[in-house]
Design a protein around this motif. Structure first.
Motif, mmCIF file in Angstrom:
data_model
loop_
_atom_site.group_PDB
_atom_site.id
_atom_site.type_symbol
_atom_site.label_atom_id
_atom_site.label_comp_id
_atom_site.label_asym_id
_atom_site.label_seq_id
_atom_site.Cartn_x
_atom_site.Cartn_y
_atom_site.Cartn_z
ATOM 1 N N HIS A 17 46.713 41.022 39.739
ATOM 2 C CA HIS A 17 45.579 41.716 40.658
ATOM 3 C C HIS A 17 44.354 41.731 39.528
ATOM 4 O O HIS A 17 44.379 42.339 38.551
ATOM 5 C CB HIS A 17 46.150 42.988 40.965
ATOM 6 N N ARG A 19 40.390 42.947 39.627
ATOM 7 C CA ARG A 19 39.364 43.850 40.244
ATOM 8 C C ARG A 19 37.990 43.284 39.611
ATOM 9 O O ARG A 19 38.014 43.331 38.398
ATOM 10 C CB ARG A 19 39.652 45.042 40.132
ATOM 11 N N GLN A 46 45.734 38.737 44.238
ATOM 12 C CA GLN A 46 45.240 39.676 44.898
ATOM 13 C C GLN A 46 43.774 40.042 43.996
ATOM 14 O O GLN A 46 43.797 40.082 42.702
ATOM 15 C CB GLN A 46 45.993 41.141 44.832
ATOM 16 N N THR A 48 40.298 42.110 44.195
ATOM 17 C CA THR A 48 39.297 43.250 44.788
ATOM 18 C C THR A 48 37.989 42.902 44.445
ATOM 19 O O THR A 48 37.757 42.887 43.102
ATOM 20 C CB THR A 48 40.056 44.586 44.762
ATOM 21 N N ARG A 69 36.223 33.731 48.346
ATOM 22 C CA ARG A 69 37.401 33.976 49.509
ATOM 23 C C ARG A 69 38.207 32.534 49.552
ATOM 24 O O ARG A 69 39.233 32.268 49.508
ATOM 25 C CB ARG A 69 37.015 34.400 50.885
ATOM 26 N N ALA A 74 42.716 35.362 49.823
ATOM 27 C CA ALA A 74 42.463 36.625 50.463
ATOM 28 C C ALA A 74 41.724 37.577 49.359
ATOM 29 O O ALA A 74 42.082 37.632 48.231
ATOM 30 C CB ALA A 74 43.531 37.172 51.231
ATOM 31 N N ARG A 76 39.694 41.556 49.078
ATOM 32 C CA ARG A 76 39.567 42.821 49.581
ATOM 33 C C ARG A 76 38.086 43.422 49.003
ATOM 34 O O ARG A 76 38.177 43.468 47.799
ATOM 35 C CB ARG A 76 40.558 43.925 49.357
ATOM 36 N N THR A 78 35.588 46.710 48.717
ATOM 37 C CA THR A 78 35.829 47.954 48.447
ATOM 38 C C THR A 78 34.564 48.655 47.955
ATOM 39 O O THR A 78 33.521 47.853 47.716
ATOM 40 C CB THR A 78 36.576 48.788 47.653
ATOM 41 N N THR A 98 38.528 41.304 54.283
ATOM 42 C CA THR A 98 39.196 42.521 54.376
ATOM 43 C C THR A 98 38.104 43.665 53.550
ATOM 44 O O THR A 98 37.833 43.588 52.471
ATOM 45 C CB THR A 98 40.469 42.644 53.696
ATOM 46 N N ASP A 100 38.128 47.538 52.618
ATOM 47 C CA ASP A 100 38.710 48.692 52.441
ATOM 48 C C ASP A 100 37.981 49.898 52.419
ATOM 49 O O ASP A 100 37.243 50.089 51.648
ATOM 50 C CB ASP A 100 39.557 48.761 51.198
ATOM 51 N N LEU A 105 40.559 52.038 45.048
ATOM 52 C CA LEU A 105 42.122 51.947 45.185
ATOM 53 C C LEU A 105 42.869 52.750 44.549
ATOM 54 O O LEU A 105 44.057 52.871 45.006
ATOM 55 C CB LEU A 105 42.144 50.204 44.885
#
Length: 109
Positions: A17, A19, A46, A48, A69, A74, A76, A78, A98, A100, A105
């Protein structure tokens, strides 16, 4: 008026993940910085992107988000401001990205 630069802070809260926290303006001049930073994220499970520090996002910024993307899969978003949310809605990109609406998070764990 001087152009506000884009700052991209990369953190790895968990394995697989990543970010990206953006601060500044995501526009024609700075969008390539986001694309370049995301190019190093291939293979991450992932991604973000925190937009809470973005004061301006134009069509070039939206294009950069789509390129990210496409490159990593995928993502996300925020911290999406009402202005950016309106752009996503008007362009139909909420179908591809997506969003959020919870913002941080860390609060969902």
């Amino acid at each position: 008026m001087p152009h506000q630069l884009l700052t991209i802070e990369v953190s790895r809260p968990d394995a697989g993940h990543v970010r990206l926290r953006l601060t500044g303006e995501l526009d024609y001049d700075t969008a390539p910085e986001l694309v370049a930073a995301a190019a190093e994220l291939r293979g991450e499970q992932q991604v973000t992107i925190d937009l809470s520090g973005v004061g301006l996002c134009d069509s070039s910024g939206l294009s950069a988000l789509l390129m990210v993307r496409r490159g990593v899969g995928a993502i996300r978003l925020t911290g999406v401001s009402p202005q950016v949310q309106q752009l996503l809605d008007r362009t139909g990109l909420t179908e591809l990205l997506t969003v959020d609406d919870g913002g941080d998070l860390r609060a969902t764990g």
